[in-house]
Write a protein that holds these residues in place. Sequence first.
Motif: not given
Length: 64
Positions: A11-21
Amino acid sequence: MQTNPREKAIVVCESFMTPRILTESLGHVLFKNFGVKSIYFLLSNILPLYVAGQDTGIIVEHGF
């Protein structure tokens, strides 16, 4: 690690603003280098709802 990553889901928790790449690169590394079974990418601002067993609610996020 004290566990075999091939037997576990990640499970990876990431920000909404994390670039897709970056998300795609992380997925590539986890699958190719570590051989993980599956990966779940969750937005960090939605995670409190899942933890509380809810699918709707109001989340207040502050800071970075």
